[in-house]
Every structure is written in C-alpha cells, then in structure tokens.
Scaffold this active site. Structure first.
Site, PDB file in Angstrom:
ATOM      1  N   CYS A  33       0.815  -1.217   0.000  1.00 25.28           N
ATOM      2  CA  CYS A  33       0.000   0.000   0.000  1.00 25.28           C
ATOM      3  C   CYS A  33       0.846   1.264   0.000  1.00 25.28           C
ATOM      4  O   CYS A  33       0.333   2.357  -0.199  1.00 25.28           O
ATOM      5  CB  CYS A  33      -0.901   0.019   1.217  1.00 25.28           C
ATOM      6  SG  CYS A  33       0.036  -0.039   2.740  1.00 25.28           S
ATOM      7  N   ASP A  35       2.340   2.539   2.603  1.00 27.33           N
ATOM      8  CA  ASP A  35       2.288   3.251   3.876  1.00 27.33           C
ATOM      9  C   ASP A  35       3.615   3.140   4.614  1.00 27.33           C
ATOM     10  O   ASP A  35       4.347   2.181   4.445  1.00 27.33           O
ATOM     11  CB  ASP A  35       1.168   2.681   4.755  1.00 27.33           C
ATOM     12  CG  ASP A  35      -0.193   3.036   4.206  1.00 27.33           C
ATOM     13  OD1 ASP A  35      -0.244   3.873   3.288  1.00 27.33           O
ATOM     14  OD2 ASP A  35      -1.189   2.492   4.686  1.00 27.33           O
ATOM     15  N   CYS A  58      -2.994   4.139   6.688  1.00 34.92           N
ATOM     16  CA  CYS A  58      -4.430   3.987   6.853  1.00 34.92           C
ATOM     17  C   CYS A  58      -4.816   4.025   8.333  1.00 34.92           C
ATOM     18  O   CYS A  58      -3.957   4.037   9.212  1.00 34.92           O
ATOM     19  CB  CYS A  58      -4.868   2.664   6.249  1.00 34.92           C
ATOM     20  SG  CYS A  58      -4.263   1.265   7.207  1.00 34.92           S
ATOM     21  N   CYS A 102      -1.566  -4.369   8.080  1.00 34.87           N
ATOM     22  CA  CYS A 102      -1.280  -3.038   8.623  1.00 34.87           C
ATOM     23  C   CYS A 102      -0.673  -3.157  10.021  1.00 34.87           C
ATOM     24  O   CYS A 102       0.180  -2.360  10.397  1.00 34.87           O
ATOM     25  CB  CYS A 102      -2.542  -2.189   8.711  1.00 34.87           C
ATOM     26  SG  CYS A 102      -3.561  -2.279   7.249  1.00 34.87           S
TER      27      CYS A 102
HETATM   28 FE1  FES Z   1      -1.333   0.204   4.334  1.00 33.79          FE
HETATM   29 FE2  FES Z   1      -2.962  -0.326   6.198  1.00 33.79          FE
HETATM   30  S1  FES Z   1      -3.445  -0.147   4.140  1.00 33.79           S
HETATM   31  S2  FES Z   1      -0.866  -0.050   6.363  1.00 33.79           S
END
Ligand code: FES
Length: 127
Positions: A33, A35, A58, A102
């Site tokens: 993702c 992140d 997120c 996550c």
């Molecule tokens: Fe990337 Fe949750 S969607 S850490």
C-alpha cells in the site's frame, strides 16, 4: 467492521509525534500500500522510558502504532522485542482480515527501532 478499541486509537492516537533526541529509530514501509511508519524510542536502564510514532498510513496502521506504543512503554528491551505482530492486533480486539498486514508494520517498526538502538551502541541485537 472495526472494534471500538480500533476506532478509539484511530481517533485519539496515543504517543503520536517524534522524539528529536531518540536513542533508536525504526522505519518500515509496506510495499503493497506504500504506507510508512516510524517509531522513536528513548531507553534508560534497558527500559523503554518513552516511545512515539509517526505514521503515514491507513486508519488501522495509525491504531496499531498507537496501540504498540502503549504495549511497549515501560517494558525492557527484551520484553519489547517479544511483542509480536499478533499481539498488537489481539490487543485491539482483532482487525478485519484485509487489514492484518497493517498491524505488521507496528511490530516491525518497534523491533527496527530497538535494533537501531543496539547498533548505535555497537552491541549485538538481543532477541
Ligand atoms: Fe497500508 Fe494499512 S493499508 S498499512
């Protein structure tokens, strides 16, 4: 879909921010993702006396970062090293299956920060 605990930590994250003179810093990213999460630790007498996080991610990533700072604060480095990815999700009362990845970031970032602390001191990582 989310437990009350997840929502609470998402809306009122604990220990959010940076520690400018941190003794250890760990950053991990999720390639899926994109992140990013950074954990800062302050260590005294082998214990985590302070811990903060910065997360670009997120809601679940923010909730798990917040939760792991609460789990880890006050623990010895060896105890904190033993906090698993599963422990974080369990403490939040579970996460939806698609969001489990996550919670991995939080445990990995904490462990990376502790490893950084040992590295800065020229010590072997104790697991
Ligand atoms: Fe990337 Fe949750 S969607 S850490």
């Amino acid at each position: 879909m989310y437990t009350e605990k997840v929502m609470d930590h998402f809306k009122n994250p604990r220990n959010m921010g940076e520690i400018p003179d941190a003794d250890g810093v760990g950053t991990v990213g999720n390639p899926v993702c994109g992140d990013l999460m950074t954990i800062y630790i302050k260590v005294k007498d082998n214990r985590l006396i302070d811990i903060k996080f910065k997360t670009f991610g997120c809601g679940s990533a923010i909730a798990t970062s917040s939760m792991i700072t609460e789990l880890a604060k006050g623990k010895t480095l060896e105890e904190a090293m033993k906090i698993t990815r599963g422990d974080v999700a369990d403490s939040l009362g579970g996460l939806p299956p698609v969001k489990m990845h996550c919670s991995n970031l939080a445990a990995d970032a904490l462990h990376a920060a502790i490893e950084d602390y040992y590295k800065r001191r020229g010590e072997e990582v104790k697991k």
